[in-house]
Scaffold this motif. Sequence first.
Motif, PDB file in Angstrom:
ATOM      1  N   ALA A   1     -16.211 -41.494  15.927  1.00 33.02           N
ATOM      2  CA  ALA A   1     -17.186 -42.509  15.222  1.00 33.02           C
ATOM      3  C   ALA A   1     -17.664 -43.345  16.581  1.00 33.02           C
ATOM      4  O   ALA A   1     -16.785 -43.631  17.663  1.00 33.02           O
ATOM      5  CB  ALA A   1     -16.566 -43.702  14.276  1.00 33.02           C
ATOM      6  N   HIS A   2     -18.863 -43.183  16.590  1.00 36.09           N
ATOM      7  CA  HIS A   2     -19.510 -44.027  17.722  1.00 36.09           C
ATOM      8  C   HIS A   2     -19.322 -45.765  17.464  1.00 36.09           C
ATOM      9  O   HIS A   2     -19.293 -46.132  16.550  1.00 36.09           O
ATOM     10  CB  HIS A   2     -21.138 -43.904  17.844  1.00 36.09           C
ATOM     11  CG  HIS A   2     -21.444 -42.454  17.812  1.00 36.09           C
ATOM     12  ND1 HIS A   2     -20.935 -41.460  18.697  1.00 36.09           N
ATOM     13  CD2 HIS A   2     -22.420 -41.366  16.919  1.00 36.09           C
ATOM     14  CE1 HIS A   2     -21.270 -40.175  18.261  1.00 36.09           C
ATOM     15  NE2 HIS A   2     -22.216 -40.219  17.583  1.00 36.09           N
ATOM     16  N   GLU A   3     -19.548 -46.372  18.559  1.00 36.03           N
ATOM     17  CA  GLU A   3     -19.189 -47.886  18.367  1.00 36.03           C
ATOM     18  C   GLU A   3     -20.185 -48.804  19.024  1.00 36.03           C
ATOM     19  O   GLU A   3     -20.716 -48.356  20.133  1.00 36.03           O
ATOM     20  CB  GLU A   3     -17.814 -47.714  19.306  1.00 36.03           C
ATOM     21  CG  GLU A   3     -17.201 -49.211  19.275  1.00 36.03           C
ATOM     22  CD  GLU A   3     -15.778 -49.315  20.186  1.00 36.03           C
ATOM     23  OE1 GLU A   3     -14.712 -49.176  19.298  1.00 36.03           O
ATOM     24  OE2 GLU A   3     -15.791 -49.458  21.300  1.00 36.03           O
TER      25      GLU A   3
ATOM     26  N   GLU B   1     -21.663 -44.581  27.291  1.00 36.59           N
ATOM     27  CA  GLU B   1     -22.098 -45.911  27.017  1.00 36.59           C
ATOM     28  C   GLU B   1     -23.504 -46.472  27.762  1.00 36.59           C
ATOM     29  O   GLU B   1     -23.159 -46.830  28.900  1.00 36.59           O
ATOM     30  CB  GLU B   1     -20.829 -46.887  27.275  1.00 36.59           C
ATOM     31  CG  GLU B   1     -21.007 -48.263  26.700  1.00 36.59           C
ATOM     32  CD  GLU B   1     -19.968 -49.178  26.665  1.00 36.59           C
ATOM     33  OE1 GLU B   1     -19.974 -50.258  26.548  1.00 36.59           O
ATOM     34  OE2 GLU B   1     -18.770 -48.870  27.057  1.00 36.59           O
TER      35      GLU B   1
ATOM     36  N   GLY C   1     -15.323 -44.648  10.759  1.00 39.88           N
ATOM     37  CA  GLY C   1     -14.642 -45.417  11.934  1.00 39.88           C
ATOM     38  C   GLY C   1     -13.486 -46.379  11.460  1.00 39.88           C
ATOM     39  O   GLY C   1     -13.624 -47.062  10.225  1.00 39.88           O
TER      40      GLY C   1
ATOM     41  N   ARG D   1     -16.056 -55.560  19.196  1.00 39.83           N
ATOM     42  CA  ARG D   1     -16.121 -54.001  19.094  1.00 39.83           C
ATOM     43  C   ARG D   1     -16.237 -53.358  17.735  1.00 39.83           C
ATOM     44  O   ARG D   1     -15.256 -53.942  16.915  1.00 39.83           O
ATOM     45  CB  ARG D   1     -15.231 -53.226  19.949  1.00 39.83           C
ATOM     46  CG  ARG D   1     -15.174 -53.727  21.423  1.00 39.83           C
ATOM     47  CD  ARG D   1     -14.214 -53.053  22.210  1.00 39.83           C
ATOM     48  NE  ARG D   1     -14.226 -51.779  22.298  1.00 39.83           N
ATOM     49  CZ  ARG D   1     -15.024 -51.302  23.520  1.00 39.83           C
ATOM     50  NH1 ARG D   1     -15.605 -51.929  24.309  1.00 39.83           N
ATOM     51  NH2 ARG D   1     -14.842 -49.831  23.574  1.00 39.83           N
ATOM     52  N   ASN D   2     -17.115 -52.559  17.314  1.00 39.50           N
ATOM     53  CA  ASN D   2     -17.071 -52.140  15.883  1.00 39.50           C
ATOM     54  C   ASN D   2     -17.419 -50.584  15.889  1.00 39.50           C
ATOM     55  O   ASN D   2     -18.777 -50.406  16.084  1.00 39.50           O
ATOM     56  CB  ASN D   2     -17.904 -53.062  14.861  1.00 39.50           C
ATOM     57  CG  ASN D   2     -17.938 -52.733  13.263  1.00 39.50           C
ATOM     58  OD1 ASN D   2     -18.230 -51.543  13.053  1.00 39.50           O
ATOM     59  ND2 ASN D   2     -17.120 -53.759  12.636  1.00 39.50           N
ATOM     60  N   ASN D   3     -16.818 -49.776  14.942  1.00 42.05           N
ATOM     61  CA  ASN D   3     -17.293 -48.525  14.749  1.00 42.05           C
ATOM     62  C   ASN D   3     -17.294 -48.062  13.373  1.00 42.05           C
ATOM     63  O   ASN D   3     -17.375 -47.020  12.874  1.00 42.05           O
ATOM     64  CB  ASN D   3     -16.461 -47.307  15.557  1.00 42.05           C
ATOM     65  CG  ASN D   3     -14.987 -47.285  15.043  1.00 42.05           C
ATOM     66  OD1 ASN D   3     -14.586 -47.867  14.326  1.00 42.05           O
ATOM     67  ND2 ASN D   3     -14.105 -46.408  15.727  1.00 42.05           N
TER      68      ASN D   3
ATOM     69  N   ASN E   1     -20.018 -46.022  11.081  1.00 40.56           N
ATOM     70  CA  ASN E   1     -20.269 -44.560  11.618  1.00 40.56           C
ATOM     71  C   ASN E   1     -19.172 -43.692  11.373  1.00 40.56           C
ATOM     72  O   ASN E   1     -17.928 -44.116  11.963  1.00 40.56           O
ATOM     73  CB  ASN E   1     -20.582 -44.283  13.157  1.00 40.56           C
ATOM     74  CG  ASN E   1     -20.859 -43.121  13.544  1.00 40.56           C
ATOM     75  OD1 ASN E   1     -20.243 -42.500  14.236  1.00 40.56           O
ATOM     76  ND2 ASN E   1     -22.256 -42.497  13.103  1.00 40.56           N
TER      77      ASN E   1
ATOM     78  N   GLU F   1     -16.758 -40.686  26.299  1.00 38.89           N
ATOM     79  CA  GLU F   1     -17.730 -41.553  25.843  1.00 38.89           C
ATOM     80  C   GLU F   1     -18.693 -41.692  26.870  1.00 38.89           C
ATOM     81  O   GLU F   1     -18.613 -41.843  27.925  1.00 38.89           O
ATOM     82  CB  GLU F   1     -16.652 -42.886  25.589  1.00 38.89           C
ATOM     83  CG  GLU F   1     -15.532 -42.875  24.543  1.00 38.89           C
ATOM     84  CD  GLU F   1     -14.786 -44.052  24.644  1.00 38.89           C
ATOM     85  OE1 GLU F   1     -15.438 -45.231  24.671  1.00 38.89           O
ATOM     86  OE2 GLU F   1     -13.749 -44.030  24.026  1.00 38.89           O
TER      87      GLU F   1
END
Length: 298
Positions: free
Chosen positions: A207-209, A165, A240, A232-234, A237, A163
């Motif tokens: 899936a990117h987050e 970030e 996810g 936090r949400n993916n 994308n 990851e």
Amino acid sequence: MFVNPVSYDRFYSMKNVFVMLLTAFLVFGTSRLAVAEEEKERGYQQPLQEVFQTEVVYPQEKGEVQLTIAPRFSEGDAQNIIQIPLSIEYGITDAWQIELEWDAFVNRDPTAGGATRGIGDLEIGTKYSFMNIADWAFHVAAGFEISLPLGDLNKELTEGFIEYEPFFILAKDFPKLNNSQIFTQFGISLVQRIKNHTDPDEDEPAAHELNWNIGFFVPAGPIRFTTEFNWRNNRWNNDGEENQMYLTPGLVWDLPKTWELGLGIPIGLNGTSDNFRVIAMLTYEFRLLNSQSAREEK
């Protein structure tokens, strides 16, 4: 003259308690005076070292080392998880720091199937802070972290992604409100799968987050009351599956000799979050260089 031995023992015990309290007060007062002198020199105050689920804006000063152990328990509908992350931060300059965090132990106990345990992921990061911008008590920081999947994927001790970030932090102090602060952090986690399950159908979507945290803390004597909202949400994308939201109240106790002790209770706000978490935190800070050497090298 006759002396009641019970009364004498009680007086002696009270005297010991008084001496212990006075000693603790003097130690705490002396350490706070030293911290206050340091804060005056750098131009801003730092009431705490860490909160629970948000990166703080403060950098480690040049030559400073911060060690943190933060055991946490997560209770969810599908599984319970115990993690023991260890982290170390080091100040390269007064504004730039590097950080290493490792999930040294992970215990996963699902509602179906057997429990698994082992090491978790390793995270390497850096952060650059701009403090007291234009003397308006505004602080800004930008950082970048890389997470490496060292855990066993088939034991579900990692998600199998590298990851990347980048993140951004904005904070505002309120000196007239006992140096309270509001803060927010925004980041995006870009994932790259490098580990696969034995059965590829078990792999989570790559899936990117998006990550967003906002909160505040209020000092009151040696205690700092903290509150965070964490999201936090993916799902936006690559199909996810994550959408987690938490309200995280907590307390951080400023101990003598640059120790801090904290307890936070993240509470899940939606059905896809853990029901609750418990995060304990013990932090210790020290200098590799003595104060005089650090000043001379600045």
